[in-house]
Scaffold this motif. Structure first.
Motif, PDB file in Angstrom:
ATOM      1  N   PHE A 182      15.835 -29.319  28.383  1.00 48.51           N
ATOM      2  CA  PHE A 182      15.600 -30.164  29.561  1.00 48.51           C
ATOM      3  C   PHE A 182      14.320 -30.979  29.397  1.00 48.51           C
ATOM      4  O   PHE A 182      14.304 -32.177  29.674  1.00 48.51           O
ATOM      5  CB  PHE A 182      15.513 -29.298  30.823  1.00 48.51           C
ATOM      6  CG  PHE A 182      15.331 -30.111  32.080  1.00 48.51           C
ATOM      7  CD1 PHE A 182      16.431 -30.570  32.778  1.00 48.51           C
ATOM      8  CD2 PHE A 182      14.062 -30.420  32.564  1.00 48.51           C
ATOM      9  CE1 PHE A 182      16.281 -31.346  33.927  1.00 48.51           C
ATOM     10  CE2 PHE A 182      13.893 -31.191  33.709  1.00 48.51           C
ATOM     11  CZ  PHE A 182      15.005 -31.652  34.394  1.00 48.51           C
ATOM     12  N   SER A 183      13.249 -30.331  28.954  1.00 51.04           N
ATOM     13  CA  SER A 183      11.977 -31.038  28.828  1.00 51.04           C
ATOM     14  C   SER A 183      12.077 -32.169  27.814  1.00 51.04           C
ATOM     15  O   SER A 183      11.499 -33.248  28.001  1.00 51.04           O
ATOM     16  CB  SER A 183      10.858 -30.075  28.437  1.00 51.04           C
ATOM     17  OG  SER A 183      11.119 -29.476  27.178  1.00 51.04           O
ATOM     18  N   GLY A 184      12.817 -31.961  26.734  1.00 49.82           N
ATOM     19  CA  GLY A 184      13.010 -33.014  25.751  1.00 49.82           C
ATOM     20  C   GLY A 184      13.828 -34.168  26.297  1.00 49.82           C
ATOM     21  O   GLY A 184      13.572 -35.335  25.981  1.00 49.82           O
ATOM     22  N   THR A 185      14.798 -33.854  27.154  1.00 50.11           N
ATOM     23  CA  THR A 185      15.635 -34.890  27.747  1.00 50.11           C
ATOM     24  C   THR A 185      14.844 -35.765  28.707  1.00 50.11           C
ATOM     25  O   THR A 185      14.909 -37.000  28.644  1.00 50.11           O
ATOM     26  CB  THR A 185      16.832 -34.255  28.480  1.00 50.11           C
ATOM     27  OG1 THR A 185      17.610 -33.492  27.554  1.00 50.11           O
ATOM     28  CG2 THR A 185      17.717 -35.319  29.113  1.00 50.11           C
ATOM     29  N   ILE A 186      14.079 -35.142  29.601  1.00 54.09           N
ATOM     30  CA  ILE A 186      13.321 -35.948  30.563  1.00 54.09           C
ATOM     31  C   ILE A 186      12.198 -36.718  29.853  1.00 54.09           C
ATOM     32  O   ILE A 186      11.874 -37.839  30.229  1.00 54.09           O
ATOM     33  CB  ILE A 186      12.778 -35.072  31.718  1.00 54.09           C
ATOM     34  CG1 ILE A 186      12.284 -35.970  32.863  1.00 54.09           C
ATOM     35  CG2 ILE A 186      11.683 -34.139  31.259  1.00 54.09           C
ATOM     36  CD1 ILE A 186      11.932 -35.210  34.125  1.00 54.09           C
ATOM     37  N   ALA A 187      11.644 -36.142  28.791  1.00 55.94           N
ATOM     38  CA  ALA A 187      10.623 -36.860  28.021  1.00 55.94           C
ATOM     39  C   ALA A 187      11.219 -38.106  27.371  1.00 55.94           C
ATOM     40  O   ALA A 187      10.587 -39.168  27.338  1.00 55.94           O
ATOM     41  CB  ALA A 187      10.017 -35.947  26.963  1.00 55.94           C
ATOM     42  N   ALA A 188      12.433 -37.975  26.840  1.00 50.90           N
ATOM     43  CA  ALA A 188      13.093 -39.127  26.216  1.00 50.90           C
ATOM     44  C   ALA A 188      13.451 -40.183  27.257  1.00 50.90           C
ATOM     45  O   ALA A 188      13.361 -41.388  26.984  1.00 50.90           O
ATOM     46  CB  ALA A 188      14.341 -38.667  25.470  1.00 50.90           C
ATOM     47  N   CYS A 189      13.845 -39.747  28.458  1.00 51.19           N
ATOM     48  CA  CYS A 189      14.149 -40.693  29.532  1.00 51.19           C
ATOM     49  C   CYS A 189      12.887 -41.428  29.979  1.00 51.19           C
ATOM     50  O   CYS A 189      12.947 -42.591  30.411  1.00 51.19           O
ATOM     51  CB  CYS A 189      14.770 -39.969  30.721  1.00 51.19           C
ATOM     52  SG  CYS A 189      16.458 -39.374  30.460  1.00 51.19           S
ATOM     53  N   ALA A 190      11.743 -40.751  29.902  1.00 50.84           N
ATOM     54  CA  ALA A 190      10.478 -41.345  30.339  1.00 50.84           C
ATOM     55  C   ALA A 190       9.855 -42.253  29.291  1.00 50.84           C
ATOM     56  O   ALA A 190       8.995 -43.076  29.616  1.00 50.84           O
ATOM     57  CB  ALA A 190       9.487 -40.231  30.702  1.00 50.84           C
ATOM     58  N   ALA A 191      10.271 -42.112  28.040  1.00 49.59           N
ATOM     59  CA  ALA A 191       9.629 -42.846  26.946  1.00 49.59           C
ATOM     60  C   ALA A 191      10.001 -44.329  26.962  1.00 49.59           C
ATOM     61  O   ALA A 191      11.128 -44.702  27.295  1.00 49.59           O
ATOM     62  CB  ALA A 191      10.023 -42.228  25.612  1.00 49.59           C
TER      63      ALA A 191
END
Length: 219
Positions: free
Chosen positions: A69-78
């Motif tokens: 999950f943390s990797g997914t939201i980080a990628a969405c935020a990038a």
């Protein structure tokens, strides 16, 4: 307008139709959004373009739920070359990760060759799922994740898929725009029920989504 975000506050906000956004990924200020017109994706009217149906059936991606999950939201935020700015700041990332730990936020992820290459995340309350953001590092990755989300929602007893806004990307899937009043009525009804998001969509649910997209019911 607020800079302080907690999981409890998020749950209360979503239950009345509000959601937070920042002006940019590095702006700490948060704004509560309550659109006059709301985008929703009807689960029975979900359209999958023919070329995407072929990609789903080929199995180009391994789809996982909540494995990063943390990797997914980080990628969405990038930010990327094609996306110079996002609305997801550090406060939003932290609060939604905590919401995920509580079991109220989920990520649908597309993996390829052991790498996270696309996906989406959102909030689940009652029989409603609030889609927040998606990203793609490989062609069709986030689209395949969306197909699986719809299959999972149909499988798990959901009623409402909230996309918040309508854009050209979502229009191809059959998103519709409804008034704030109609949205609130649908939301209130969805919150009275219970649904669950499985860790994997069964093949029958995926096939049903693809079949319904290929052969929609006649009016």
């Amino acid at each position: 307008m607020s800079n302080h975000l907690t999981p409890e506050l998020l749950i209360r906000a979503y239950s009345v139709g509000l959601f937070p956004m920042a002006e940019s990924h590095d702006d700490p200020t948060l704004y509560w959004i309550d659109p006059e017109w709301r985008g929703i994706l009807p689960l029975d009217g979900f359209h999958v373009p023919r070329s995407l149906r072929r990609v789903v059936r080929r199995g180009d991606f391994t789809i996982r739920v909540d494995s990063d999950f943390s990797g997914t939201i980080a990628a969405c935020a990038a930010t990327t070359d094609n996306r110079e700015e996002t609305w997801i700041n550090a406060s939003i990332r932290e609060a939604y990760c905590r919401l995920h730990q509580m079991g109220c936020a989920h990520s649908i992820e597309a993996w390829q060759d052991g790498e996270l290459v696309g996906g989406l995340y959102g909030v689940s309350l009652g029989q409603a799922f609030f889609g927040e953001s998606m990203f793609s590092r490989a062609t069709n990755a986030s689209k395949v994740a969306l197909v699986h989300l719809v299959a999972l929602m149909r499988q798990g007893g959901y009623q409402l898929l909230d996309t918040q806004f309508v854009n050209d990307h979502l229009k191809q899937f059959g998103v519709v725009e409804i008034s704030r009043e109609k949205y609130r009525a649908k939301l209130a009804n969805a919150l009275t029920g219970r649904a669950s998001l499985a860790f994997e969509a069964d093949q029958a649910s995926i096939d049903a989504v693809l079949y319904k997209a290929a052969y929609p019911a006649k009016p």
